[in-house]
Design a protein around this motif. Structure first.
Motif, PDB file in Angstrom:
ATOM      1  N   VAL A   1      71.847  14.446 -33.291  1.00 39.86           N
ATOM      2  CA  VAL A   1      72.813  15.037 -34.219  1.00 39.86           C
ATOM      3  C   VAL A   1      73.384  13.963 -35.145  1.00 39.86           C
ATOM      4  O   VAL A   1      73.580  14.199 -36.342  1.00 39.86           O
ATOM      5  CB  VAL A   1      73.933  15.750 -33.434  1.00 39.86           C
ATOM      6  CG1 VAL A   1      75.011  16.262 -34.390  1.00 39.86           C
ATOM      7  CG2 VAL A   1      73.359  16.921 -32.629  1.00 39.86           C
TER       8      VAL A   1
ATOM      9  N   LEU B   1      74.030  26.529 -30.981  1.00 45.97           N
ATOM     10  CA  LEU B   1      74.311  25.292 -30.253  1.00 45.97           C
ATOM     11  C   LEU B   1      73.169  24.887 -29.322  1.00 45.97           C
ATOM     12  O   LEU B   1      72.966  23.700 -29.082  1.00 45.97           O
ATOM     13  CB  LEU B   1      75.611  25.453 -29.454  1.00 45.97           C
ATOM     14  CG  LEU B   1      76.888  25.567 -30.282  1.00 45.97           C
ATOM     15  CD1 LEU B   1      78.072  25.923 -29.403  1.00 45.97           C
ATOM     16  CD2 LEU B   1      77.154  24.276 -31.048  1.00 45.97           C
TER      17      LEU B   1
ATOM     18  N   HIS C   1      71.503  22.780 -36.892  1.00 48.00           N
ATOM     19  CA  HIS C   1      72.541  23.717 -36.448  1.00 48.00           C
ATOM     20  C   HIS C   1      73.881  23.051 -36.198  1.00 48.00           C
ATOM     21  O   HIS C   1      74.895  23.738 -36.068  1.00 48.00           O
ATOM     22  CB  HIS C   1      72.106  24.393 -35.142  1.00 48.00           C
ATOM     23  CG  HIS C   1      70.996  25.371 -35.305  1.00 48.00           C
ATOM     24  ND1 HIS C   1      70.524  26.145 -34.261  1.00 48.00           N
ATOM     25  CD2 HIS C   1      70.237  25.711 -36.375  1.00 48.00           C
ATOM     26  CE1 HIS C   1      69.541  26.919 -34.689  1.00 48.00           C
ATOM     27  NE2 HIS C   1      69.344  26.661 -35.973  1.00 48.00           N
ATOM     28  N   ARG C   2      73.907  21.721 -36.098  1.00 45.76           N
ATOM     29  CA  ARG C   2      75.155  21.012 -35.790  1.00 45.76           C
ATOM     30  C   ARG C   2      75.574  20.055 -36.905  1.00 45.76           C
ATOM     31  O   ARG C   2      76.411  19.180 -36.680  1.00 45.76           O
ATOM     32  CB  ARG C   2      75.002  20.246 -34.470  1.00 45.76           C
ATOM     33  CG  ARG C   2      74.885  21.168 -33.242  1.00 45.76           C
ATOM     34  CD  ARG C   2      74.577  20.378 -31.990  1.00 45.76           C
ATOM     35  NE  ARG C   2      74.508  21.228 -30.803  1.00 45.76           N
ATOM     36  CZ  ARG C   2      75.389  21.210 -29.787  1.00 45.76           C
ATOM     37  NH1 ARG C   2      76.408  20.390 -29.832  1.00 45.76           N
ATOM     38  NH2 ARG C   2      75.238  22.008 -28.750  1.00 45.76           N
TER      39      ARG C   2
ATOM     40  N   PRO D   1      81.201  22.300 -36.812  1.00 46.17           N
ATOM     41  CA  PRO D   1      79.994  22.695 -36.061  1.00 46.17           C
ATOM     42  C   PRO D   1      80.128  22.537 -34.554  1.00 46.17           C
ATOM     43  O   PRO D   1      79.393  23.177 -33.798  1.00 46.17           O
ATOM     44  CB  PRO D   1      78.914  21.763 -36.613  1.00 46.17           C
ATOM     45  CG  PRO D   1      79.651  20.598 -37.179  1.00 46.17           C
ATOM     46  CD  PRO D   1      80.944  21.155 -37.692  1.00 46.17           C
ATOM     47  N   GLU D   2      81.066  21.700 -34.102  1.00 46.65           N
ATOM     48  CA  GLU D   2      81.207  21.488 -32.658  1.00 46.65           C
ATOM     49  C   GLU D   2      81.974  22.611 -31.974  1.00 46.65           C
ATOM     50  O   GLU D   2      82.014  22.696 -30.739  1.00 46.65           O
ATOM     51  CB  GLU D   2      81.919  20.144 -32.401  1.00 46.65           C
ATOM     52  CG  GLU D   2      83.412  20.120 -32.683  1.00 46.65           C
ATOM     53  CD  GLU D   2      83.763  20.103 -34.172  1.00 46.65           C
ATOM     54  OE1 GLU D   2      84.972  20.218 -34.495  1.00 46.65           O
ATOM     55  OE2 GLU D   2      82.850  19.963 -35.009  1.00 46.65           O
TER      56      GLU D   2
END
Length: 445
Positions: free
Chosen positions: A19, A312, A348-349, A357-358
């Motif tokens: 990430v 996630l 996605h993050r 995003p988290e």
């Protein structure tokens, strides 16, 4: 990105490192220095569309690198490969997984899931903690073995296969992290891998061989379909490819749902408002009835929760590709023969595509918000010709499982923290997710 930055971070915490690579790239195509392997990392949705869809013929599955090379020893050539073998298997299996056909199986899946959920009555009555990964594995195996394998594989054998897959997922990690190491060089996990593959073959090969003589017209289970199917040139699959595809389909029709749903429980435990909305929807739509086909269309928030879980913890977290011919992606020249890495886990993050995003937030997937996003901002099942066949099955099966569990029981986790990510063949929790169940008010356990 230089070796001194990439390799130590990958070895320390692979998920976090990947990430961070995405964040540092800011959506540009970058090259990762992993020693003798230097793949190009592609993270921007527009570039992903080019690699996975528009120019998919130029980016073939990397059969000799990164994630696939160690796993190819299990799955071989077939539906999880590329080229002619993949095309033959895909042509034969795809009719089994069309949305129309899966829809006809909903009630059979629902009954099988309901019967498996019944087995939780005893621990709910006694207060004995259960491992949610194991619980979900039994539920999924009960449903999939009945509906897609015509009970040719028993639930107990399927559970042993799941345990072998767990061992494989752990054992391949050293080779995934050190992808340039030759297979001939012994590494930690190799012996465990070989034993697990042998166990899977011992359990599945006799069934594969026996089914060859029973694959009569009308039998619609996966193994019969593979034996009966015709390739593009009119031929049939040989025993090795039927074995490869059977192993692959057992893994992909079970592992994906089990892995993703295990993360649900810590996230809703940590987010009481989300848990309350999810529970309220299931109570209103399902009530005290068994979950059936007619309930699914009204479980809209449940679908949003599943989409956020898939953001996630995507089904396929890493897609290595090899460039057949030279290309240009995002202004960067990709020489022929280069490895290109695509990772839903990364995209996605990334904060440039997702706000906070988290944070676990199913409202990201309200229809009005989802329509505004690029198709390849959220691609947990991959994209293009290689998009996962089981996508529609996952949503139906996962919705049935979640609704069945929450309509019958209430859950309290033994450890409410969200576990870290163990990066292997699939994304798994670093620690078991254990819960104490109790019957829902007004519902007999």
């Amino acid at each position: 990105m230089p070796l001194w930055h990439t390799l130590p971070n990958l070895l320390r915490d692979p998920a976090r490192a990947l990430v961070e690579f995405g964040e540092r790239s800011a959506g540009q195509v970058v090259r990762l220095n992993l020693g003798s392997l230097r793949p190009y990392l592609v993270t921007h949705p527009e570039h992903l569309q080019q690699v996975l869809r528009e120019r998919s013929g130029n980016y073939v599955r990397a059969g000799d690198g990164l994630q696939w090379r160690p796993l190819k020893r299990l799955f071989g050539e077939g539906i999880l490969g590329d080229g002619e073998h993949w095309a033959d298997s895909r042509q034969i299996l795809q009719p089994l997984f069309t949305a129309r056909r899966i829809d006809t199986m909903v009630d059979r899946l629902a009954v099988a899931i309901e019967e498996a959920v019944d087995e939780l009555a005893e621990p709910a009555r006694t207060g004995r903690p259960v491992d949610m990964g194991t619980v979900q594995a039994r539920i999924v195996c009960s449903a999939i073995m009945r509906v897609f394998f015509a009970d040719r594989i028993s639930v107990s054998d399927a559970m042993r296969i799941m345990q072998a897959q767990d061992a494989i997922a752990r054992s391949v990690m050293p080779r995934i992290l050190v992808p340039w190491a030759p297979l001939a060089v012994p590494m930690p996990g190799d012996r465990t891998f070989r034993r697990a593959v042998q166990l899977i073959d011992d359990l599945l090969l006799p069934t594969v061989r026996a089914t060859r003589h029973e694959a009569v017209d009308g039998a619609d289970d996966i193994i019969s379909t593979l034996w009966r199917g015709r390739t593009e040139d009119g031929g049939r699959l040989d025993e090795q490819q039927v074995r490869n595809d059977t192993v692959a389909m057992v893994a992909t029709t079970t592992e994906t749902t089990i892995s993703v749903l295990t993360w649900l429980w810590p996230h809703i435990e940590r987010n009481p408002e989300i848990a309350a909305r999810l529970q309220a929807e299931i109570d209103e739509v399902v009530g005290g009835q068994p979950v059936r086909r007619e309930h699914l269309r009204d479980l809209r928030y449940t679908r949003q929760v599943l989409d956020e879980l898939l953001r996630l913890y995507p089904i396929g977290w890493l897609f290595p590709r090899n460039a057949v011919e030279e290309d240009v992606v995002g202004g960067v020249r990709i020489p022929a023969g280069s490895t290109v890495v695509v990772s839903p886990l990364i995209t996605h993050r990334m904060s440039m595509f997702w706000e906070r995003p988290e944070v676990f937030d199913p409202d990201r997937f309200r229809p009005e918000q989802a329509r505004q996003r690029h198709r390849y901002t959220h691609f947990p099942f991959g994209g293009g010709p290689h998009q996962c066949l089981g996508m529609h099955l996952f949503y139906l099966e996962a919705t049935l499982i979640v609704a069945s569990l929450l309509s019958r029981f209430r859950f309290r986790l033994c450890r409410p923290a969200v576990p870290g990510i163990k990066v292997a063949a699939a994304l798994r929790p670093l620690a078991p997710v254990e819960a104490v169940l109790r019957p829902a008010a007004g519902v007999a356990a």
